[in-house]
Scaffold this active site. Structure first.
Site, PDB file in Angstrom:
ATOM      1  N   GLN A 100       3.397 -83.395   8.526  1.00 42.02           N
ATOM      2  CA  GLN A 100       3.318 -83.055   7.062  1.00 42.02           C
ATOM      3  C   GLN A 100       2.209 -82.032   6.666  1.00 42.02           C
ATOM      4  OE1 GLN A 100       2.779 -86.350   4.664  1.00 42.02           O
ATOM      5  NE2 GLN A 100       1.305 -87.298   5.822  1.00 42.02           N
ATOM      6  N   THR A 116      -1.516 -90.450  14.389  1.00 45.62           N
ATOM      7  CA  THR A 116      -1.801 -91.153  13.009  1.00 45.62           C
ATOM      8  C   THR A 116      -1.281 -92.586  12.669  1.00 45.62           C
ATOM      9  OG1 THR A 116       0.270 -89.796  12.337  1.00 45.62           O
ATOM     10  CG2 THR A 116      -1.912 -88.803  11.992  1.00 45.62           C
ATOM     11  N   TYR A 176      -8.043 -96.573  14.891  1.00 48.28           N
ATOM     12  CA  TYR A 176      -7.769 -95.194  14.664  1.00 48.28           C
ATOM     13  C   TYR A 176      -9.271 -94.672  13.850  1.00 48.28           C
ATOM     14  CZ  TYR A 176      -5.982 -91.571  11.168  1.00 48.28           C
ATOM     15  OH  TYR A 176      -5.836 -90.586  10.468  1.00 48.28           O
ATOM     16  N   LYS A 212     -11.418 -91.320  15.187  1.00 50.60           N
ATOM     17  CA  LYS A 212     -11.412 -90.218  14.322  1.00 50.60           C
ATOM     18  C   LYS A 212     -12.794 -89.750  14.183  1.00 50.60           C
ATOM     19  CE  LYS A 212      -8.604 -88.106  12.551  1.00 50.60           C
ATOM     20  NZ  LYS A 212      -7.605 -87.226  13.146  1.00 50.60           N
TER      21      LYS A 212
END
Ligand SMILES: NC(=O)c1ccc[n+]([C@@H]2O[C@H](COP(=O)([O-])OP(=O)(O)OC[C@H]3O[C@@H](n4cnc5c(N)ncnc54)[C@H](OP(=O)(O)O)[C@@H]3O)[C@@H](O)[C@H]2O)c1
Length: 280
Positions: free
Chosen positions: A24, A69, A128, A132
């Site tokens: 996206q 993600t 996650y 990151k």
């Protein structure tokens, strides 16, 4: 995090390489840089967990939007998530061009009750978030590290599209009301990234998220109202949902840096997204 920037100017010409171009944000970045020569790369073109293919053209700028993600799935496969998020960022930085890479509000533990700025200390609660944070460290010196939050756009899997579908099917949906953040429209984020690059603002961490703040339940109500759907929102606690990964209870991002691009309010982002969905 603010530091004296000694980098040379970003070339205004030359190839802009976009990873995760089918995602996206990747799609929105390709649009925001459409007046430049863009190479949109999907996973089939380059699995970023692996070194870049030798055929990759030399870029003038890299916009690295590819990432693992799936926040919940990362809990079961920390190595897989790290290979994509940390390894992928390392590989993107290794291309040797100025880099824009994306990080997340999930690097914070959410205990704060005032907006997080760049100088606040990270303490991720999830796999996650940890990958990151490590990815930020792997981005190198010539990188803008853009922390953003709660992304949605006209394509892909995101909260707005899910709510539009559920809202048309059901009378009521249960949505968590104990996580507060900034739902950010990818089109507005991509425009802010363009500003970072075009003004050649100093490298390092930048918080770029929509203005305003809300809970997921409030966001869902705004989506139903703006889309004219009669669906009700039943406000629940995260515990009731029982997701594998813990999310921060509060992760509003603001920039404390001079000259930071300011994004429109999340309600304007929602409207822009819905307008776009009507046209597409
Ligand atoms: N979504 C959010 O709410 C959010 C919030 C804060 C920060 N961010 C960050 O913003 C960036 C963009 O996220 P997004 O929302 O645009 O995610 P997205 O829609 O899930 O897009 C990610 C893209 O990365 C690709 N990808 C995954 N693994 C890959 C690999 N090994 N090699 C090459 N490509 C791979 C995916 O391809 P496939 O479709 O083939 O899997 C997908 O096209 C990410 O860095 C993310 O961590 C996102």
């Amino acid at each position: 995090m603010e530091h004296q920037d000694t980098h040379s100017l970003v070339p205004r010409r030359g190839l802009v390489l976009v990873t995760g171009a089918g995602g996206q944000l990747g799609e929105a970045l390709c649009e925001a840089f459409a007046d430049r020569e863009v190479a949109p790369l999907r996973r089939a073109d380059w699995d970023v967990a692996l070194p870049p293919p030798p055929s990759l053209p030399t870029p003038a700028l890299v916009l690295h939007a590819a990432a693992w993600t799936d926040v919940d799935a990362a809990e079961d496969d920390p190595q897989g998530a790290a290979a994509v998020n940390v390894g992928g960022t390392q590989h993107a930085a290794g291309l040797g061009a100025p880099l824009v890479t994306f990080s997340t509000d999930y690097v914070f533990d959410g205990r704060q009750r005032r907006p997080y700025v760049e100088s606040d200390g990270p303490a991720p609660l999830s796999v996650y978030g940890r990958t990151k944070l490590l990815a930020e460290a792997a981005a190198g010196d010539d990188a803008w590290i853009v922390r953003t939050s709660w992304l949605y756009g006209p394509t892909g899997t995101n909260f707005v599209r899910t709510m539009l579908r559920l809202g048309a099917e059901r009378d009521e949906v249960a949505v968590v009301d104990d996580q507060r953040g900034c739902p950010t429209y990818v089109g507005h984020l991509a425009a802010a990234v363009r500003t970072l690059v075009d003004l050649d603002l100093p490298r390092g961490i930048w918080h770029l998220a929509a203005d305003g703040e809300c809970t997921w339940a409030e966001f869902a109500e705004a989506i139903f109202s703006a889309a004219g759907l009669a669906c009700r929102v039943r406000r629940i606690a995260s515990e009731e949902l029982g997701r594998p990964a813990t999310r921060p209870a509060y992760s509003v991002l603001r920039s404390g840096r001079r000259g930071a691009p300011r994004l429109p309010h999340w309600r304007d982002g929602l409207q822009a997204c819905l307008d776009r969905l009507r046209v597409d």
